[in-house]
Design a protein around this motif. Sequence first.
Motif, PDB file in Angstrom:
ATOM      1  N   VAL A  26     -26.305 -12.124 -18.080  1.00  0.00           N
ATOM      2  CA  VAL A  26     -25.007 -11.448 -17.973  1.00  0.00           C
ATOM      3  C   VAL A  26     -24.707 -11.217 -16.496  1.00  0.00           C
ATOM      4  N   VAL A  27     -23.510 -11.494 -16.097  1.00  0.00           N
ATOM      5  CA  VAL A  27     -23.053 -11.250 -14.731  1.00  0.00           C
ATOM      6  C   VAL A  27     -21.903 -10.252 -14.810  1.00  0.00           C
ATOM      7  N   VAL A  28     -22.035  -9.124 -14.101  1.00  0.00           N
ATOM      8  CA  VAL A  28     -21.014  -8.083 -14.159  1.00  0.00           C
ATOM      9  C   VAL A  28     -20.377  -7.906 -12.779  1.00  0.00           C
ATOM     10  N   HIS A  29     -19.074  -7.839 -12.761  1.00  0.00           N
ATOM     11  CA  HIS A  29     -18.355  -7.569 -11.513  1.00  0.00           C
ATOM     12  C   HIS A  29     -17.343  -6.457 -11.762  1.00  0.00           C
ATOM     13  N   ASP A  30     -17.114  -5.638 -10.734  1.00  0.00           N
ATOM     14  CA  ASP A  30     -16.045  -4.634 -10.842  1.00  0.00           C
ATOM     15  C   ASP A  30     -14.688  -5.328 -10.845  1.00  0.00           C
ATOM     16  N   SER A  34     -10.952 -14.305 -11.204  1.00  0.00           N
ATOM     17  CA  SER A  34     -10.924 -14.640 -12.632  1.00  0.00           C
ATOM     18  C   SER A  34     -12.364 -14.876 -13.082  1.00  0.00           C
ATOM     19  N   THR A  35     -12.710 -14.392 -14.255  1.00  0.00           N
ATOM     20  CA  THR A  35     -14.078 -14.647 -14.753  1.00  0.00           C
ATOM     21  C   THR A  35     -14.302 -16.140 -14.970  1.00  0.00           C
ATOM     22  N   LEU A  52     -22.866 -14.728 -19.950  1.00  0.00           N
ATOM     23  CA  LEU A  52     -21.608 -13.977 -20.055  1.00  0.00           C
ATOM     24  C   LEU A  52     -21.190 -13.466 -18.683  1.00  0.00           C
ATOM     25  N   ILE A  53     -19.936 -13.715 -18.337  1.00  0.00           N
ATOM     26  CA  ILE A  53     -19.360 -13.160 -17.113  1.00  0.00           C
ATOM     27  C   ILE A  53     -18.377 -12.080 -17.554  1.00  0.00           C
ATOM     28  N   LEU A  54     -18.539 -10.888 -17.002  1.00  0.00           N
ATOM     29  CA  LEU A  54     -17.733  -9.758 -17.431  1.00  0.00           C
ATOM     30  C   LEU A  54     -17.190  -9.063 -16.187  1.00  0.00           C
ATOM     31  N   ALA A  55     -15.925  -8.715 -16.215  1.00  0.00           N
ATOM     32  CA  ALA A  55     -15.340  -8.005 -15.067  1.00  0.00           C
ATOM     33  C   ALA A  55     -14.504  -6.840 -15.580  1.00  0.00           C
ATOM     34  N   ASP A  56     -14.528  -5.749 -14.807  1.00  0.00           N
ATOM     35  CA  ASP A  56     -13.705  -4.604 -15.205  1.00  0.00           C
ATOM     36  C   ASP A  56     -12.229  -4.897 -14.937  1.00  0.00           C
ATOM     37  N   ALA A  57     -11.971  -5.641 -13.877  1.00  0.00           N
ATOM     38  CA  ALA A  57     -10.585  -6.011 -13.556  1.00  0.00           C
ATOM     39  C   ALA A  57     -10.562  -7.429 -13.002  1.00  0.00           C
ATOM     40  N   GLN A  58      -9.459  -8.140 -13.261  1.00  0.00           N
ATOM     41  CA  GLN A  58      -9.254  -9.471 -12.681  1.00  0.00           C
ATOM     42  C   GLN A  58      -7.990  -9.428 -11.827  1.00  0.00           C
ATOM     43  N   ARG A  68      -0.270 -16.239 -15.679  1.00  0.00           N
ATOM     44  CA  ARG A  68      -1.044 -15.074 -15.263  1.00  0.00           C
ATOM     45  C   ARG A  68      -1.337 -14.173 -16.446  1.00  0.00           C
ATOM     46  N   TRP A  69      -2.480 -13.522 -16.401  1.00  0.00           N
ATOM     47  CA  TRP A  69      -2.875 -12.613 -17.459  1.00  0.00           C
ATOM     48  C   TRP A  69      -3.207 -11.265 -16.809  1.00  0.00           C
ATOM     49  N   GLU A  70      -2.421 -10.253 -17.155  1.00  0.00           N
ATOM     50  CA  GLU A  70      -2.620  -8.911 -16.603  1.00  0.00           C
ATOM     51  C   GLU A  70      -3.979  -8.371 -17.043  1.00  0.00           C
ATOM     52  N   SER A  71      -4.816  -7.991 -16.083  1.00  0.00           N
ATOM     53  CA  SER A  71      -6.189  -7.583 -16.422  1.00  0.00           C
ATOM     54  C   SER A  71      -6.562  -6.333 -15.625  1.00  0.00           C
ATOM     55  N   ARG A  72      -6.028  -5.183 -16.015  1.00  0.00           N
ATOM     56  CA  ARG A  72      -6.269  -3.962 -15.243  1.00  0.00           C
ATOM     57  C   ARG A  72      -7.645  -3.369 -15.536  1.00  0.00           C
ATOM     58  N   ALA A  73      -8.131  -2.618 -14.541  1.00  0.00           N
ATOM     59  CA  ALA A  73      -9.435  -1.971 -14.680  1.00  0.00           C
ATOM     60  C   ALA A  73      -9.422  -1.012 -15.865  1.00  0.00           C
ATOM     61  N   GLY A  74     -10.448  -1.100 -16.681  1.00  0.00           N
ATOM     62  CA  GLY A  74     -10.610  -0.168 -17.787  1.00  0.00           C
ATOM     63  C   GLY A  74      -9.743  -0.449 -18.991  1.00  0.00           C
ATOM     64  N   ALA A  75      -8.815  -1.397 -18.884  1.00  0.00           N
ATOM     65  CA  ALA A  75      -7.839  -1.596 -19.970  1.00  0.00           C
ATOM     66  C   ALA A  75      -8.375  -2.445 -21.112  1.00  0.00           C
ATOM     67  N   GLY A  76      -9.171  -3.450 -20.763  1.00  0.00           N
ATOM     68  CA  GLY A  76      -9.546  -4.391 -21.815  1.00  0.00           C
ATOM     69  C   GLY A  76     -10.856  -5.093 -21.545  1.00  0.00           C
ATOM     70  N   ILE A  77     -11.088  -6.139 -22.302  1.00  0.00           N
ATOM     71  CA  ILE A  77     -12.277  -6.982 -22.113  1.00  0.00           C
ATOM     72  C   ILE A  77     -11.804  -8.272 -21.455  1.00  0.00           C
ATOM     73  N   TRP A  78     -12.311  -8.501 -20.254  1.00  0.00           N
ATOM     74  CA  TRP A  78     -11.972  -9.734 -19.522  1.00  0.00           C
ATOM     75  C   TRP A  78     -13.284 -10.466 -19.320  1.00  0.00           C
ATOM     76  N   MET A  79     -13.499 -11.521 -20.032  1.00  0.00           N
ATOM     77  CA  MET A  79     -14.824 -12.151 -20.028  1.00  0.00           C
ATOM     78  C   MET A  79     -14.743 -13.671 -20.161  1.00  0.00           C
ATOM     79  N   THR A  80     -15.808 -14.317 -19.730  1.00  0.00           N
ATOM     80  CA  THR A  80     -15.983 -15.749 -19.991  1.00  0.00           C
ATOM     81  C   THR A  80     -17.409 -15.978 -20.469  1.00  0.00           C
ATOM     82  N   LEU A  81     -17.537 -16.732 -21.529  1.00  0.00           N
ATOM     83  CA  LEU A  81     -18.839 -17.089 -22.084  1.00  0.00           C
ATOM     84  C   LEU A  81     -19.083 -18.569 -21.805  1.00  0.00           C
TER      85      LEU A  81
END
Lengths: 251, 166
Positions: A26-30, A34-35, A52-58, A68-81
């Motif tokens: 798993v790779v986590v970024h704040d 883009s993941t 799994l690549i996971l980010a709090d915000a993109q 473009r895909w709105e990806s705010r911090a804390g709002a959702g799951i932004w990930m790439t497997l």
Amino acid sequence: MAEASTATWEGATALELAQALALPCVVVHDRVSSTMDIANTVAADRAPAGTLILADAQEAGRGRAGRRWESRAGAGIWMTLIERPNDMEALDVLSLRAGLRAARVLDRFAPDAVSLKWPNDLYLPGGKLGGILVETRWRGNRPEWTAIGIGINVRFARFPGAAALGQDVSRREVLAELLPAIRAAAAARGHLTAAELAEFASRDMAFGRTCREPLDGRVAGVATDGALLVDTPWGERRVLNGSLVLAEEGT
Amino acid sequence: MIDLRYVKKLIEMLDGSSVDSVEISTDKGMKIRISKTPQHRGAVQIPTPVQVPALMPPAAGRLTPADGAVVIPDAEAPRIEPPKSNLLEVKSPMVGTYYAQAEPGSKPYVTVGTRIAKRQVLCIIEAMKIMNEIESEFDGVVKEVCVQDAHPVEYGQVLFRIDPNG
């Protein structure tokens, strides 16, 4: 294996998430561009299937054709497997199959049934809940890896035409159920089964509606190989690429 | 540039008539041939069943073609040619739509003259809703880009010719 990083996601480190989700890496970024970009870099560096690549915000989360895909911090799951598929028929329908499996999971958290729109969108009655973007890297005649990018508005979505699961829904709980579902979609073989086609039909928000793109006509469903079926004055047409735009939609 | 409304009108007129096919050439070198009978002529092959959007660039999104409708821009049609000496070919591993860049408006991955390295992404082919990034299998210099952006490609069609000694 987890990449050494001080970043956490919902209070969990990459190592804790890897253990909890039974993933090899798993790779986590704040915050990332883009993941998908990170996934392609680590996959080229021989990251194993199930990374799994996971980010709090993109900052530049993206959908099909660079949208473009709105990806705010804390709002959702932004990930790439990252997966390393070897079944070409399954790869044909991976985007649809992942959407089906994701919809089943999200139903458990959503206030209403989750519907699907060909090829890669998830909807609630209030608007777009999420999307799936699949990118595959090819060397010669074989795929090296597939990056399955998923964006889900879990807690809030503050832009027009979007919907979220709910303010009190736990991103961690959604992720814990979503991951096995997507891995199962990536492990499935062959084209869509009759049961999967029936399930897609039951969730298909576009079925029977008039569309403007990719053809003028009426949406008639999805074929076993993932093609969109459109009834036109000249008969039924199969569409393999492009976006579906319904008559009542602006774009 | 072809006026798609004009093409659409032609298709509608043909569909309602007893004429099987029409062919129109312009003084700018553009040729349009529309036939009710599916035919495999020129360099464009029509899969069965017809995959209509794959025959057109995205700008043609609202076109509603009848059976066998084909637009063949003479200068743009993909051509499957024999290998040229000393140049290595990168071929499409699938049927799909070729994109020269990651997203509309961005810089192409490569152009003629670009020095490339093994494992470098050369283009994207969209097929079955999946964006497929095509890597180079060798180092060299791009001598030829054989496909136009947003155009359909066939399995095995040559996308690029690379000079490994360039």
